[in-house]
Design a protein around this motif. Sequence first.
Motif, PDB file in Angstrom:
ATOM      1  N   MET A  52      -1.900 -19.580 -10.704  1.00  0.00           N
ATOM      2  CA  MET A  52      -2.743 -19.687 -11.894  1.00  0.00           C
ATOM      3  C   MET A  52      -2.886 -21.121 -12.393  1.00  0.00           C
ATOM      4  SD  MET A  52      -1.649 -16.301 -14.012  1.00  0.00           S
ATOM      5  CE  MET A  52      -2.862 -16.660 -15.240  1.00  0.00           C
ATOM      6  N   GLY A  53      -2.088 -22.029 -11.852  1.00  0.00           N
ATOM      7  CA  GLY A  53      -2.168 -23.426 -12.276  1.00  0.00           C
ATOM      8  C   GLY A  53      -1.515 -23.689 -13.621  1.00  0.00           C
ATOM      9  N   VAL A  54      -0.484 -22.911 -13.957  1.00  0.00           N
ATOM     10  CA  VAL A  54       0.257 -23.119 -15.202  1.00  0.00           C
ATOM     11  C   VAL A  54       1.741 -23.202 -14.864  1.00  0.00           C
ATOM     12  CG1 VAL A  54      -1.467 -21.925 -16.629  1.00  0.00           C
ATOM     13  CG2 VAL A  54       0.449 -20.632 -15.683  1.00  0.00           C
ATOM     14  N   ASN A  55       2.568 -23.533 -15.857  1.00  0.00           N
ATOM     15  CA  ASN A  55       3.994 -23.592 -15.555  1.00  0.00           C
ATOM     16  C   ASN A  55       4.625 -22.204 -15.680  1.00  0.00           C
ATOM     17  OD1 ASN A  55       5.046 -23.215 -18.243  1.00  0.00           O
ATOM     18  ND2 ASN A  55       4.473 -25.329 -18.689  1.00  0.00           N
ATOM     19  N   GLU A  56       5.775 -22.081 -15.061  1.00  0.00           N
ATOM     20  CA  GLU A  56       6.462 -20.782 -15.007  1.00  0.00           C
ATOM     21  C   GLU A  56       6.838 -20.272 -16.397  1.00  0.00           C
ATOM     22  OE1 GLU A  56      10.364 -18.765 -12.870  1.00  0.00           O
ATOM     23  OE2 GLU A  56       9.765 -20.802 -12.317  1.00  0.00           O
ATOM     24  N   ALA A  57       7.195 -21.160 -17.309  1.00  0.00           N
ATOM     25  CA  ALA A  57       7.566 -20.752 -18.672  1.00  0.00           C
ATOM     26  C   ALA A  57       6.393 -20.063 -19.371  1.00  0.00           C
ATOM     27  CB  ALA A  57       8.032 -21.954 -19.479  1.00  0.00           C
ATOM     28  N   THR A  58       5.171 -20.537 -19.115  1.00  0.00           N
ATOM     29  CA  THR A  58       3.989 -19.913 -19.711  1.00  0.00           C
ATOM     30  C   THR A  58       3.845 -18.478 -19.231  1.00  0.00           C
ATOM     31  OG1 THR A  58       2.862 -22.043 -19.879  1.00  0.00           O
ATOM     32  CG2 THR A  58       1.468 -20.066 -19.909  1.00  0.00           C
ATOM     33  N   VAL A  59       3.987 -18.265 -17.940  1.00  0.00           N
ATOM     34  CA  VAL A  59       3.887 -16.908 -17.382  1.00  0.00           C
ATOM     35  C   VAL A  59       4.989 -16.030 -17.950  1.00  0.00           C
ATOM     36  CG1 VAL A  59       4.094 -15.550 -15.259  1.00  0.00           C
ATOM     37  CG2 VAL A  59       2.687 -17.627 -15.288  1.00  0.00           C
ATOM     38  N   ARG A  60       6.214 -16.535 -17.959  1.00  0.00           N
ATOM     39  CA  ARG A  60       7.356 -15.762 -18.458  1.00  0.00           C
ATOM     40  C   ARG A  60       7.154 -15.364 -19.923  1.00  0.00           C
ATOM     41  NH1 ARG A  60      10.875 -18.858 -16.440  1.00  0.00           N
ATOM     42  NH2 ARG A  60      11.041 -20.290 -18.198  1.00  0.00           N
TER      43      ARG A  60
END
Length: 172
Positions: A52-60
Amino acid sequence: MRAEAKGERRGRGKAQNGREAAEFETDDMDERIIAALRQNGRIANRDLARDMGVNEATVRTRLRRLEEANMLRVVAMRDLSAMGFEYLAPVGVQVKGRAATAVGEELARLERVITVNVAIGTHDLEIQVVSSSLAEMEELLTNVIAKIDGVERLFPSLALKVLKYNPEWAPL
């Protein structure tokens, strides 16, 4: 009340304690996360973030928020055909002499009954039954379901070909 932005969806989830949660809005990123999980419910947050082109913390963070609002739940679903259940029958059930809910609860305990809905209209209950053979379907309908106390009449159909089944809305 402001107009919804394009791609924004509103919903009202239930909090973990069963009480109604505050109004909740999903945006395009939430919908992309949900779509990716529909394709692969076991994808790692790290891989999802990279795709998605975002960092893992954003997804979490977004996953936790969706789960806490009961707007998302990642579950395993059975592939009925792969399990040998070649026959699917939607069945209307008329109930007499007993509460429809009580009959429905009894039907829900049967392994081959995969959905039970209390309904309004021609039928008191609407159920779906699966079987591996027509002989098994006949046995279920005539010797098991029809013999349940309160079942007055069955209105079975046989699904010849399932053209659409949208499991993303289930389980409730």
